[in-house]
Design a protein around this motif. Structure first.
Motif, mmCIF file in Angstrom:
data_model
loop_
_atom_site.group_PDB
_atom_site.id
_atom_site.type_symbol
_atom_site.label_atom_id
_atom_site.label_comp_id
_atom_site.label_asym_id
_atom_site.label_seq_id
_atom_site.Cartn_x
_atom_site.Cartn_y
_atom_site.Cartn_z
ATOM 1 N N VAL A 1 -4.928 4.512 14.114
ATOM 2 C CA VAL A 1 -3.898 3.612 13.255
ATOM 3 C C VAL A 1 -4.455 3.516 11.949
ATOM 4 C CG1 VAL A 1 -2.659 1.655 12.993
ATOM 5 C CG2 VAL A 1 -2.577 2.829 15.292
ATOM 6 N N MET A 2 -5.791 2.976 11.951
ATOM 7 C CA MET A 2 -6.367 2.574 10.723
ATOM 8 C C MET A 2 -6.498 3.618 9.643
ATOM 9 S SD MET A 2 -9.565 -0.023 11.003
ATOM 10 C CE MET A 2 -9.657 -0.178 9.294
ATOM 11 N N PRO A 3 -6.672 4.918 9.733
ATOM 12 C CA PRO A 3 -6.453 5.891 8.606
ATOM 13 C C PRO A 3 -5.038 5.579 7.895
ATOM 14 C CG PRO A 3 -7.317 6.973 10.593
ATOM 15 C CD PRO A 3 -6.776 5.508 11.124
ATOM 16 N N PHE A 4 -3.873 5.276 8.633
ATOM 17 C CA PHE A 4 -2.662 5.004 7.816
ATOM 18 C C PHE A 4 -2.985 3.740 7.042
ATOM 19 C CE2 PHE A 4 -1.502 7.569 11.606
ATOM 20 C CZ PHE A 4 -0.774 8.509 10.914
ATOM 21 N N PHE A 5 -3.686 2.628 7.397
ATOM 22 C CA PHE A 5 -3.742 1.442 6.541
ATOM 23 C C PHE A 5 -4.672 1.938 5.036
ATOM 24 C CE2 PHE A 5 -4.164 -1.488 10.124
ATOM 25 C CZ PHE A 5 -3.014 -1.046 10.703
ATOM 26 N N MET A 6 -5.637 2.946 5.412
ATOM 27 C CA MET A 6 -6.550 3.600 4.466
ATOM 28 C C MET A 6 -5.578 4.261 3.256
ATOM 29 S SD MET A 6 -9.647 6.079 5.429
ATOM 30 C CE MET A 6 -8.685 7.417 5.771
ATOM 31 N N ALA A 7 -4.751 5.241 4.172
ATOM 32 C CA ALA A 7 -4.041 6.150 3.129
ATOM 33 C C ALA A 7 -2.876 5.452 2.165
ATOM 34 C CB ALA A 7 -3.227 7.063 3.878
ATOM 35 N N VAL A 8 -2.292 3.973 2.912
ATOM 36 C CA VAL A 8 -1.539 3.183 2.077
ATOM 37 C C VAL A 8 -2.368 2.511 0.864
ATOM 38 C CG1 VAL A 8 -0.099 1.561 1.954
ATOM 39 C CG2 VAL A 8 0.210 3.080 4.000
ATOM 40 N N ALA A 9 -3.457 1.990 1.291
ATOM 41 C CA ALA A 9 -4.381 1.300 0.234
ATOM 42 C C ALA A 9 -4.580 2.366 -0.993
ATOM 43 C CB ALA A 9 -5.397 0.663 0.728
ATOM 44 N N HIS A 10 -5.076 3.689 -0.498
ATOM 45 C CA HIS A 10 -5.395 4.626 -1.379
ATOM 46 C C HIS A 10 -4.126 5.016 -2.172
ATOM 47 C CE1 HIS A 10 -7.853 8.791 -1.765
ATOM 48 N NE2 HIS A 10 -7.848 8.000 -3.110
ATOM 49 N N TYR A 11 -3.239 4.946 -1.762
ATOM 50 C CA TYR A 11 -2.205 5.559 -2.443
ATOM 51 C C TYR A 11 -1.524 4.274 -3.664
ATOM 52 C CZ TYR A 11 3.150 6.578 -3.250
ATOM 53 O OH TYR A 11 4.443 6.648 -3.997
ATOM 54 N N LYS A 12 -1.530 3.100 -2.960
ATOM 55 C CA LYS A 12 -1.453 2.065 -4.001
ATOM 56 C C LYS A 12 -2.485 2.121 -5.256
ATOM 57 C CE LYS A 12 0.902 -1.570 -1.119
ATOM 58 N NZ LYS A 12 1.908 -2.022 -2.064
ATOM 59 N N TRP A 13 -3.739 2.575 -5.079
ATOM 60 C CA TRP A 13 -4.626 2.738 -6.039
ATOM 61 C C TRP A 13 -4.236 3.842 -7.183
ATOM 62 C CZ3 TRP A 13 -8.728 6.396 -6.354
ATOM 63 C CH2 TRP A 13 -9.221 6.234 -7.661
ATOM 64 N N LEU A 14 -3.635 4.959 -6.373
ATOM 65 C CA LEU A 14 -3.368 5.908 -7.398
ATOM 66 C C LEU A 14 -2.227 5.628 -8.117
ATOM 67 C CD1 LEU A 14 -4.181 8.919 -4.658
ATOM 68 C CD2 LEU A 14 -5.467 8.266 -6.744
ATOM 69 N N ARG A 15 -1.279 5.041 -7.555
ATOM 70 C CA ARG A 15 0.021 4.877 -8.200
ATOM 71 C C ARG A 15 -0.038 3.569 -9.307
ATOM 72 N NH1 ARG A 15 3.844 8.267 -8.496
ATOM 73 N NH2 ARG A 15 5.333 6.890 -8.720
ATOM 74 N N GLY A 16 -0.735 2.756 -8.729
ATOM 75 C CA GLY A 16 -0.668 1.340 -9.496
ATOM 76 C C GLY A 16 -1.921 1.246 -10.462
#
Length: 442
Positions: free
Chosen positions: A27-42
């Protein structure tokens, strides 16, 4: 301790530890991917640092999960050779595919950990997503193999021989979907609440509040959504168990006598000798409805099951009650969280709500352990439901008790190492992941 009890204890111990590591690793890779996405987008650098912090946790649990999973594979052959002799050729496919998924997960994790500044940012993010998807696929395939033990399929059993083997039918047996769905949601709920609770604790301690509150929000959303969906999956699983394994359902509910309009038993202590449940609350007709969708339907009790084929009652019943109770607690907290998101946003930073999440840190994992206890103990005395008894599958090798003691020491040591590494990761947040100069320099 005789060898049979030692073999069962060792398997239970290994599964009990591995399932925790696996849930978090899935499960934790999905948390990691969401945080990463937020950094890339915002462009919020806190999310980039959070991604790096969580990626270290993912690496730790991947390593520990790989080791404990490998040990389990050896134990299947070591402790249950009769079972593996016949079952291996039938359900070998999901294990082979699980190995492939694990291989992809390992490569993707390597790319992600060493890809900072080396890959295109979105390809780098994609490798993190692959870590999560392949880990999830790996878990589902292992659950499919376990489901086959509860719902044997893909072969004809004729005069003690396993003929006409069909691995695809074995893998997609009648139980795989309900078990995989229930286990996947349980992993998301347990990990989501645990991670959210740890970060909520840091917020309550007023340490790196900006960093930890963002982490809390991501983990809480995953955990709460899964907790709300889990009862639907549980209903699906209960109806499936009622149809395929009435003895297991009877043990879960301590339902000793076959009857129509069967009552749902809440709590209570089963008295197996007297075949009754003391101190329980009963809801008339509710078990019939939950099992068959009809308040009048007959529910098979243990009195219809031959004595030699009956599972123990006390352990599955208490474990089932514990799992459901904790599930209801998490669902209630999830609904409260959604209400806060919708109507009371100031509650999201309120100490009392954060304290509830801290209290929920172990809830999901205790529920996961209780659920697996129901699944495995409720299947007894069968290792392969209706075909092979557990006692007939155990190794004839003496001295299993010593192996059990050794593995207990290994798993306890491994757990202490993991706890120390995670504690160190959290303590290092101010130095490694949330330094003001680090954010400004980036």
């Amino acid at each position: 301790m005789d060898d049979f009890l030692a073999a069962r204890s060792q398997m239970a111990l290994s599964l009990g530890f591995h399932i925790i590591f696996s849930c978090i690793g899935m499960v934790m890779p999905f948390f990691m991917a969401v945080a990463h996405y937020k950094w890339l987008r915002g462009g919020d650098e806190t999310y980039r640092n959070l991604t790096k912090a969580w990626s270290k946790g993912v690496a730790i649990f991947f390593a520990v999960g790989a080791v404990s999973g490998t040990v389990l594979s050896f134990e299947l052959g070591l402790l249950w050779p009769k079972f593996m002799e016949h079952a291996g050729p039938i359900f070998g496919m999901p294990f082979s595919l699980e190995g492939t998924a694990f291989f992809i997960e390992a490569i993707a994790l390597g790319f992600f950990l060493y890809g900072w500044g080396r890959f295109h940012p979105w390809f780098h993010w994609f490798t993190g997503v692959v870590v999560g998807v392949s880990g999830l696929a790996s878990g589902i395939l292992v659950v499919a193999a376990n489901a086959w033990m509860n719902s044997p399929a893909g072969f004809d059993y004729v005069n003690g021989q396993y003929l006409n083997i069909d691995p695809m039918r074995a893998m997609f047996n009648d139980a795989w979907l309900s078990q995989a769905l229930h286990m996947t949601l349980a992993a998301f709920a347990a990990t989501g609440f645990a991670v959210a609770g740890v970060h909520a604790l840091m917020v309550l301690k007023r340490r790196n509040i900006h960093f930890h509150f963002r982490a809390f929000r991501i983990a809480a959303v995953f955990g709460t959504v899964a907790a709300v969906l889990q009862p639907l999956s549980g209903d699906f699983s209960a109806k499936d168990v009622a149809r395929r394994q009435p003895a297991k359902l009877a043990a879960m509910e301590a339902h000793f006598h076959t009857e129509k309009s069967a009552a749902l038993v809440l709590g209570g202590l089963p008295n197996e000798k007297e075949q009754r449940v003391d101190y329980a609350i009963r809801i008339p007709g509710a078990l019939s409805f939950l099992a068959h969708g009809n308040f009048e339907q007959e529910v098979i009790g243990l009195d219809r099951i031959p004595v030699a084929d009956r599972p123990p009652v006390t352990v599955p019943h208490l474990a089932f009650q514990l799992m459901v109770g904790l599930g209801m607690f998490m669902m209630g907290l999830a609904l409260l969280y959604f209400w806060a998101l919708w109507r009371r946003p100031h509650w999201l930073r309120a100490d009392w709500l954060l304290k509830l999440f801290v209290a929920a840190i172990p809830a999901g994992f205790i529920a996961v352990e209780a659920g697996w206890t129901v699944t495995e103990v409720g299947r007894q005395p069968w290792i392969l439901y209706g075909i092979m008894r557990t006692r007939d599958a155990v190794t004839p090798m003496p001295g299993i008790a010593y192996s059990f003691y050794l593995f207990t020491a290994v798993y306890l040591s491994l757990s202490l190492v993991v706890i120390f590494l995670l504690y160190r990761q959290i303590k290092m947040v101010p130095e490694l992941y949330d330094r003001p100069d680090l954010v400004e320099a980036a």
